[in-house]
Design a protein around this motif. Structure first.
Motif, PDB file in Angstrom:
ATOM      1  N   THR A  38       0.838  -1.302  -0.032  1.00 26.07           N
ATOM      2  CA  THR A  38      -0.055  -0.212   0.043  1.00 26.07           C
ATOM      3  C   THR A  38       0.945   1.288   0.020  1.00 26.07           C
ATOM      4  O   THR A  38       2.038   1.275   0.599  1.00 26.07           O
ATOM      5  N   SER A  39       0.396   2.274  -0.652  1.00 23.55           N
ATOM      6  CA  SER A  39       1.135   3.386  -0.759  1.00 23.55           C
ATOM      7  C   SER A  39       0.096   4.817  -0.857  1.00 23.55           C
ATOM      8  O   SER A  39      -0.891   4.547  -1.063  1.00 23.55           O
ATOM      9  N   TYR A  44       1.363  15.787  -5.912  1.00 23.06           N
ATOM     10  CA  TYR A  44       1.416  16.025  -7.360  1.00 23.06           C
ATOM     11  C   TYR A  44       0.605  14.808  -7.986  1.00 23.06           C
ATOM     12  O   TYR A  44       0.740  14.621  -9.308  1.00 23.06           O
ATOM     13  N   SER A  45       0.113  14.120  -7.238  1.00 23.37           N
ATOM     14  CA  SER A  45      -0.897  12.675  -7.452  1.00 23.37           C
ATOM     15  C   SER A  45       0.232  11.690  -8.326  1.00 23.37           C
ATOM     16  O   SER A  45       0.063  11.233  -9.324  1.00 23.37           O
ATOM     17  N   ASP A  58      -6.824  12.385 -10.072  1.00 29.82           N
ATOM     18  CA  ASP A  58      -6.780  13.233  -9.195  1.00 29.82           C
ATOM     19  C   ASP A  58      -7.930  12.676  -8.188  1.00 29.82           C
ATOM     20  O   ASP A  58      -7.808  13.090  -7.104  1.00 29.82           O
ATOM     21  N   TYR A  59      -9.103  11.971  -8.646  1.00 29.23           N
ATOM     22  CA  TYR A  59     -10.183  11.895  -7.423  1.00 29.23           C
ATOM     23  C   TYR A  59      -9.672  10.819  -6.499  1.00 29.23           C
ATOM     24  O   TYR A  59     -10.388  10.668  -5.444  1.00 29.23           O
ATOM     25  N   LEU A  60      -8.305  10.351  -6.774  1.00 25.01           N
ATOM     26  CA  LEU A  60      -7.801   9.279  -5.809  1.00 25.01           C
ATOM     27  C   LEU A  60      -6.724  10.096  -4.931  1.00 25.01           C
ATOM     28  O   LEU A  60      -6.200   9.359  -3.918  1.00 25.01           O
ATOM     29  N   PHE A  61      -6.710  11.232  -4.881  1.00 25.24           N
ATOM     30  CA  PHE A  61      -5.789  11.919  -4.142  1.00 25.24           C
ATOM     31  C   PHE A  61      -6.148  11.914  -2.660  1.00 25.24           C
ATOM     32  O   PHE A  61      -6.955  12.003  -1.929  1.00 25.24           O
TER      33      PHE A  61
END
Length: 71
Positions: A38-39, A44-45, A58-61
């Motif tokens: 996991t990370s 900066y995405s 971007d929606y996973l930021f």
């Protein structure tokens, strides 16, 4: 269709398969060979994996992401 006798062998497909069935090897078990970790992405995405940067939508930021790499 499988019961139709073939001219060349004078046997049906069911009969031939029953004879060959004893020579078949057992099915192999699927194994997971990848490395999972996991990370979290940076501001900066981007995610850093094995000295490479990969972009993330971007929606996973800010979310923790599960990564799977196959070696």
């Amino acid at each position: 269709m499988n019961n139709v006798t073939k001219q060349r062998t004078a046997k049906g497909a069911d009969t031939v398969f029953a004879q060959e069935k004893k020579f078949l090897q057992p099915t192999r078990i699927m194994m997971d060979v990848g490395v999972t970790k996991t990370s979290k992405d940076d501001k900066y995405s981007l995610i850093y994996v094995k000295s490479n940067y990969y972009s993330v939508p971007d929606y996973l930021f800010g979310n923790e992401l599960m990564l799977k790499s196959i070696q």
